[in-house]
Design a protein around this motif. Structure first.
Motif, PDB file in Angstrom:
ATOM      1  N   GLN A 248      -4.228 -22.880  12.644  1.00  0.00           N
ATOM      2  CA  GLN A 248      -3.119 -22.751  11.514  1.00  0.00           C
ATOM      3  C   GLN A 248      -1.898 -22.712  11.862  1.00  0.00           C
ATOM      4  N   PHE A 249      -1.067 -23.436  11.221  1.00  0.00           N
ATOM      5  CA  PHE A 249       0.349 -23.433  11.667  1.00  0.00           C
ATOM      6  C   PHE A 249       0.403 -24.227  13.066  1.00  0.00           C
ATOM      7  N   GLY A 250      -0.379 -24.956  13.227  1.00  0.00           N
ATOM      8  CA  GLY A 250      -0.521 -25.871  14.471  1.00  0.00           C
ATOM      9  C   GLY A 250      -1.040 -25.325  15.766  1.00  0.00           C
ATOM     10  N   VAL A 251      -1.276 -24.240  15.499  1.00  0.00           N
ATOM     11  CA  VAL A 251      -1.972 -23.544  16.767  1.00  0.00           C
ATOM     12  C   VAL A 251      -3.206 -22.806  16.488  1.00  0.00           C
ATOM     13  N   PRO A 252      -4.193 -22.399  17.503  1.00  0.00           N
ATOM     14  CA  PRO A 252      -5.300 -21.790  17.308  1.00  0.00           C
ATOM     15  C   PRO A 252      -5.095 -20.558  16.717  1.00  0.00           C
ATOM     16  N   VAL A 253      -5.667 -19.818  15.680  1.00  0.00           N
ATOM     17  CA  VAL A 253      -5.227 -18.364  15.247  1.00  0.00           C
ATOM     18  C   VAL A 253      -5.540 -17.403  16.356  1.00  0.00           C
ATOM     19  N   GLY A 254      -6.144 -17.651  17.489  1.00  0.00           N
ATOM     20  CA  GLY A 254      -6.377 -16.894  18.555  1.00  0.00           C
ATOM     21  C   GLY A 254      -5.004 -16.527  19.348  1.00  0.00           C
ATOM     22  N   SER A 255      -3.982 -17.451  19.175  1.00  0.00           N
ATOM     23  CA  SER A 255      -2.663 -17.183  19.958  1.00  0.00           C
ATOM     24  C   SER A 255      -1.869 -16.268  19.314  1.00  0.00           C
ATOM     25  N   PHE A 256      -2.440 -15.761  17.878  1.00  0.00           N
ATOM     26  CA  PHE A 256      -1.465 -14.766  17.252  1.00  0.00           C
ATOM     27  C   PHE A 256      -1.738 -13.236  17.789  1.00  0.00           C
ATOM     28  N   GLN A 257      -1.136 -12.587  18.180  1.00  0.00           N
ATOM     29  CA  GLN A 257      -1.219 -11.411  18.851  1.00  0.00           C
ATOM     30  C   GLN A 257      -1.995 -10.307  17.970  1.00  0.00           C
ATOM     31  N   ALA A 258      -1.603 -10.586  16.528  1.00  0.00           N
ATOM     32  CA  ALA A 258      -2.493  -9.578  15.636  1.00  0.00           C
ATOM     33  C   ALA A 258      -4.005  -9.973  15.905  1.00  0.00           C
ATOM     34  N   VAL A 259      -4.249 -11.188  16.209  1.00  0.00           N
ATOM     35  CA  VAL A 259      -5.650 -11.681  16.337  1.00  0.00           C
ATOM     36  C   VAL A 259      -6.184 -11.412  17.686  1.00  0.00           C
ATOM     37  N   LYS A 260      -5.537 -11.736  18.566  1.00  0.00           N
ATOM     38  CA  LYS A 260      -6.023 -11.405  19.930  1.00  0.00           C
ATOM     39  C   LYS A 260      -6.072  -9.795  20.300  1.00  0.00           C
ATOM     40  N   HIS A 261      -5.106  -9.050  19.488  1.00  0.00           N
ATOM     41  CA  HIS A 261      -5.230  -7.571  20.314  1.00  0.00           C
ATOM     42  C   HIS A 261      -6.377  -6.985  19.410  1.00  0.00           C
ATOM     43  N   ALA A 262      -6.799  -7.646  18.432  1.00  0.00           N
ATOM     44  CA  ALA A 262      -7.700  -6.934  17.535  1.00  0.00           C
ATOM     45  C   ALA A 262      -9.071  -7.186  18.260  1.00  0.00           C
ATOM     46  N   ALA A 263      -9.212  -8.396  18.774  1.00  0.00           N
ATOM     47  CA  ALA A 263     -10.520  -8.740  19.513  1.00  0.00           C
ATOM     48  C   ALA A 263     -10.259  -7.863  20.864  1.00  0.00           C
ATOM     49  N   ALA A 264      -9.242  -7.703  21.718  1.00  0.00           N
ATOM     50  CA  ALA A 264      -9.178  -6.807  23.049  1.00  0.00           C
ATOM     51  C   ALA A 264      -9.875  -5.562  22.626  1.00  0.00           C
ATOM     52  N   GLU A 265      -9.131  -5.065  20.913  1.00  0.00           N
ATOM     53  CA  GLU A 265      -9.577  -3.547  20.786  1.00  0.00           C
ATOM     54  C   GLU A 265     -11.168  -3.331  20.666  1.00  0.00           C
ATOM     55  N   ILE A 266     -11.640  -4.619  20.199  1.00  0.00           N
ATOM     56  CA  ILE A 266     -13.302  -4.519  20.272  1.00  0.00           C
ATOM     57  C   ILE A 266     -13.759  -4.412  21.487  1.00  0.00           C
ATOM     58  N   LEU A 267     -13.332  -5.074  22.435  1.00  0.00           N
ATOM     59  CA  LEU A 267     -14.028  -5.041  23.779  1.00  0.00           C
ATOM     60  C   LEU A 267     -13.578  -3.825  24.427  1.00  0.00           C
ATOM     61  N   VAL A 268     -12.634  -2.785  24.107  1.00  0.00           N
ATOM     62  CA  VAL A 268     -12.548  -1.798  24.658  1.00  0.00           C
ATOM     63  C   VAL A 268     -13.503  -0.843  24.013  1.00  0.00           C
ATOM     64  N   ASP A 269     -13.774  -0.878  22.557  1.00  0.00           N
ATOM     65  CA  ASP A 269     -14.762  -0.278  21.995  1.00  0.00           C
ATOM     66  C   ASP A 269     -16.228  -0.347  22.522  1.00  0.00           C
ATOM     67  N   LEU A 270     -16.455  -1.744  23.005  1.00  0.00           N
ATOM     68  CA  LEU A 270     -17.927  -1.947  23.619  1.00  0.00           C
ATOM     69  C   LEU A 270     -18.054  -1.453  24.799  1.00  0.00           C
ATOM     70  N   GLU A 271     -17.011  -1.639  25.694  1.00  0.00           N
ATOM     71  CA  GLU A 271     -17.226  -1.355  26.861  1.00  0.00           C
ATOM     72  C   GLU A 271     -17.232   0.324  27.051  1.00  0.00           C
ATOM     73  N   ALA A 272     -16.401   1.088  26.222  1.00  0.00           N
ATOM     74  CA  ALA A 272     -16.904   2.561  26.277  1.00  0.00           C
ATOM     75  C   ALA A 272     -18.282   2.865  25.627  1.00  0.00           C
ATOM     76  N   ALA A 273     -18.858   2.033  24.618  1.00  0.00           N
ATOM     77  CA  ALA A 273     -20.187   2.166  24.360  1.00  0.00           C
ATOM     78  C   ALA A 273     -21.206   2.004  25.357  1.00  0.00           C
ATOM     79  N   HIS A 274     -20.819   0.856  26.097  1.00  0.00           N
ATOM     80  CA  HIS A 274     -21.701   0.354  27.196  1.00  0.00           C
ATOM     81  C   HIS A 274     -21.942   1.553  28.096  1.00  0.00           C
ATOM     82  N   SER A 275     -20.904   2.081  28.564  1.00  0.00           N
ATOM     83  CA  SER A 275     -20.932   3.267  29.396  1.00  0.00           C
ATOM     84  C   SER A 275     -21.753   4.422  29.145  1.00  0.00           C
ATOM     85  N   GLY A 276     -21.354   4.663  27.802  1.00  0.00           N
ATOM     86  CA  GLY A 276     -22.051   5.901  27.278  1.00  0.00           C
ATOM     87  C   GLY A 276     -23.517   5.761  27.103  1.00  0.00           C
TER      88      GLY A 276
END
Lengths: 359, 386
Positions: A248-276
């Protein structure tokens, strides 16, 4: 302290992943769901003897423990496999094996000659039992709504509350007075049915102490959490792949921070879940005092994190994620159902609050 | 429905703004650090006649509504809580006097307040009472033509410099009253320091304006300083709650908008990785989110003010405005500090001052939890939970 899987555990995990990839693709899962026939997967489980993973060899199982079972459930969640039979088997065998002599009666379950369902309502903790079933001599009457894997089960194990524990009663599903009405829930990779009993002949297996029931329930809760983790990891992978491709707008939407931060937050959630999850699996199998509450924490946290993941994954996919054609829906529905299965996060938080002696 | 300010309201905002603009961030930083009351600022507002905005014209006020009061307090609050708290109580605190005072009392009390000669404080809550106002213990005993008061009060702003106090007492003990809300009596009287010990409470922020604990031992109040009837004080207090909530919303929203403006300016100026940090979505989205919340709170505040000025019920709206405003300010202040990175923690960038003040918006004058109770009961019809 070494907090890592053993070589054997890693081998088992890889073996399970490979078998699932080879024989249980999402196209097959869709076909089974559309045809409303999950029996090919039941056959796959029996063929590979997965019902015996985590069951002691002298009890007819494959050996291994709860960590191995958790690895298997994580893999099942990752592939949206119809895992209900396995969970039902863990519950039935778990209850029966803690009552002297009772497990013998259910031995056929591991070989695929029989399939068992734990006759409790799917949205409640199994260790509460079913108080709405009446006993008259050796005959049971009552209705238990939404029992996991009741349709297709050959045996029903009915736990009925009795002085600080549960009385276990075994029923044959085809006995007179037993009627099972299938129910379709949001996630159709698992079977549910309402069990109606009318003077159905049952066999008394013995009394399960309260702590033993709690332990089995905790094991089931933990395995549901592991499965949610697998489903959520798959959704994260799908999302990361999608946002890397969608332009979108000539770039992958994953290059937007709003998108990549959301994905990074998921990973944080899942790593915490994994440890638990894996800490709880270790604590439960080692008989640590905090094993049961740790499993409650894992259930409450992970199933909720998986729902957060599902919601965000859907949002990041945009409208395409909302379609039937897209595979995201399979995992989305699994995450939603697992949150309620065996009791909601609120239920387990309440148990934890009670154990903290809050007033 | 008209959501725009009229010409008069815009002129008010601008005129107040002109006075405010003379007091820059460094003035407030100094006042905060030195714990010095911003007297020059208050004097300027008094000189321009702003103290009497909502008071009747016949006593020297401007007779304006809560809508105008909200506009004024919101503009002043851009400077932070030291500015708004320095004037708030004198501008709006004497509301019960305005509504329930006799003409003689109004003539005696209001002109000196408007002229800045009298300065008041407001004594409601007590150490063991919190928001459970009917349980106050401070007792006024009638003796002939006067009352003699014993008790204590806490969280009384500006009591270090005030010469007057609006005081809530019991004249019938809780256990003797017919209803819990009966038996409270309101006075507006001299703060006689020979009978009232004022002890300042050291605190986290808003340090230019003092907060105090009061120990009242035999304070004598002439009967003519009693506001309204004996025993009806709780009713008079309730009357002032909604406008108070609207104005508290205004203080939080004004400060929140100012702190977000500061953060946005910093995000434009600060260059990291070769570009302004405001170009990052991780920076600009949270600021936009705060801005939206502040605007939503402001809309609710004006709705409540407009209802009040039309004489209509506004309890829900006033509480919601306070809730939304407090929440938005708290989030905005935290976000402004984070936007500044390490410098946000330095006093010279000023946002930390707002950050320390913002938590008050969740606590006073009514906690967010009690606002939720109010909404649950009054909007949703749920049973009272406390």
């Amino acid at each position: 302290m070494r907090f890592a899987f053993s070589e054997e555990q890693e081998m088992l995990r890889d073996m399970i992943h490979a078998a699932l990839q080879r024989e249980v693709g999402l196209d097959k899962v869709r076909r089974w769901v559309d045809g409303e026939d999950l029996s090919p997967f039941d056959a796959f489980l029996v063929r590979n003897a997965w019902l015996g993973i985590g069951v002691a060899e002298d009890a007819g199982g494959q050996g291994g423990g709860l960590i191995e079972q958790a690895l298997m459930f994580e893999a099942l969640g990752r592939s949206a496999a119809p895992s209900g039979v396995l969970l039902a088997s863990v519950g039935t065998l778990g209850f029966a094996s803690r009552v002297p002599g009772a497990a013998e009666q259910l031995r056929g379950l591991l070989e695929g000659d029989a399939t068992g369902a734990l006759c409790v309502s799917a949205g409640l903790p199994a260790d509460q039992g079913v108080s709405q079933v009446q006993i008259n001599g050796e005959r049971l009457s009552g209705v238990v709504p939404m029992v996991l894997e009741a349709p297709g089960a050959s045996h029903l194990l009915v736990p009925i509350p009795a002085d600080e524990g549960l009385e276990l009663w075994l029923l044959q599903a085809d006995a007179p007075g037993v009627e099972i009405q299938p129910r379709r829930l949001i996630d159709r990779t698992r079977r549910f049915g309402d069990v109606h009993l009318q003077d159905a002949q049952a066999r008394y297996l013995g009394r399960l102490p309260r702590d033993a029931a709690r332990e089995v329930n905790a094991i089931m809760a933990l395995l549901i959490a592991a499965e949610s983790l697998g489903a959520a990891r798959r959704m994260l992978d799908m999302t990361v792949e999608y946002v890397g491709q969608r332009v979108q707008f000539g770039v992958p939407v994953g290059s937007f921070q709003a998108v990549k931060h959301a994905a990074a937050e998921i990973l944080v959630d899942l790593e915490a879940a994994h440890s638990g999850i894996y800490y709880a699996a270790w604590a439960l199998s080692e008989g640590q005092a905090d094993g049961v509450p740790q499993a409650w924490i894992a259930k409450a946290f992970t199933t909720e994190a998986a729902v957060r993941t599902a919601d965000r994954a859907l949002m990041l996919h945009g409208a395409i994620g909302y379609t039937w054609e897209h595979d995201l829906q399979l995992f989305y529905k699994r995450a939603k159902l697992n949150q309620e299965l065996l009791g909601s996060p609120r239920t387990y938080r309440e148990r934890l609050a009670e154990s903290l002696e809050l007033h | 429905m008209d959501f725009s300010l009229n010409d008069d309201q815009r002129a008010i905002e601008e005129a107040v703004g002109t006075i405010c603009d003379a007091y820059d961030d460094n003035y407030w930083l100094r006042a905060e650090n030195e714990k010095r009351f911003p007297q020059e600022f208050v004097d300027d507002l008094v000189k321009a006649g702003w103290m009497g905005v909502t008071m009747p014209q016949e006593y020297g006020g401007a007779g304006l509504g809560i809508t105008e009061a909200a506009i004024i307090i919101k503009r002043i609050s851009r400077l932070g809580a030291n500015a708004s708290s320095a004037v708030h109580i004198n501008m709006f605190g004497p509301h019960p006097v305005v509504v329930f005072g006799t003409p003689e009392q109004k003539a005696r009390f209001l002109p000196p307040l408007i002229a800045g000669k009298d300065r008041t404080c407001f004594g409601v809550t007590e150490p063991n009472v919190g928001l459970d106002t009917t349980h106050i213990k401070t007792f006024a005993e009638r003796k002939g033509d006067r009352y003699v008061v014993h008790g204590s009060k806490v969280w009384i702003s500006t009591a270090q410099i005030a010469n007057k106090i609006l005081l809530v007492t019991r004249t019938t003990k809780f256990e003797d009253a017919k209803r819990p809300t009966d038996g409270l009596t309101l006075f507006y009287t001299d703060l006689d320091r020979s009978k009232v010990t004022v002890r300042e409470i050291p605190k986290m922020g808003r340090n230019a304006v003092d907060s105090n604990e009061l120990f009242i031992d035999g304070l004598e109040i002439p009967v003519e300083d009693r506001i309204g009837e004996e025993g009806k004080g709780f009713e008079y207090l309730l009357h002032g709650l909604n406008p108070e909530r609207v104005l508290i919303a205004g203080t939080n929203i004004g400060a929140g908008q100012a702190v977000i403006d500061k953060a946005a300016q910093y995000a434009k100026d600060r260059i990291v990785f070769g570009r302004p940090i405001g170009k990052n979505q991780g920076i600009q989205h949270p600021l936009a989110d705060c801005w939206i919340r502040l605007q939503a709170a402001e809309t609710m505040m004006f709705k409540a003010a407009s209802l009040y000025d039309q004489g209509k019920p506004c309890g829900l709206e006033a509480n919601m405005a306070k809730y939304l405003g407090g929440d938005a300010y708290f989030e905005s202040a935290a976000r402004a500090v984070r936007t500044h990175g390490g410098f946000g923690y330095a006093k010279e960038f000023h946002v930390e001052r707002y950050y320390r003040e913002a938590i008050m918006g969740l606590i006073g004058p009514v906690s967010h939890e009690l606002v939720l109770c109010h909404i649950a009961e009054r909007a949703l019809g749920l049973p009272k939970s406390y």
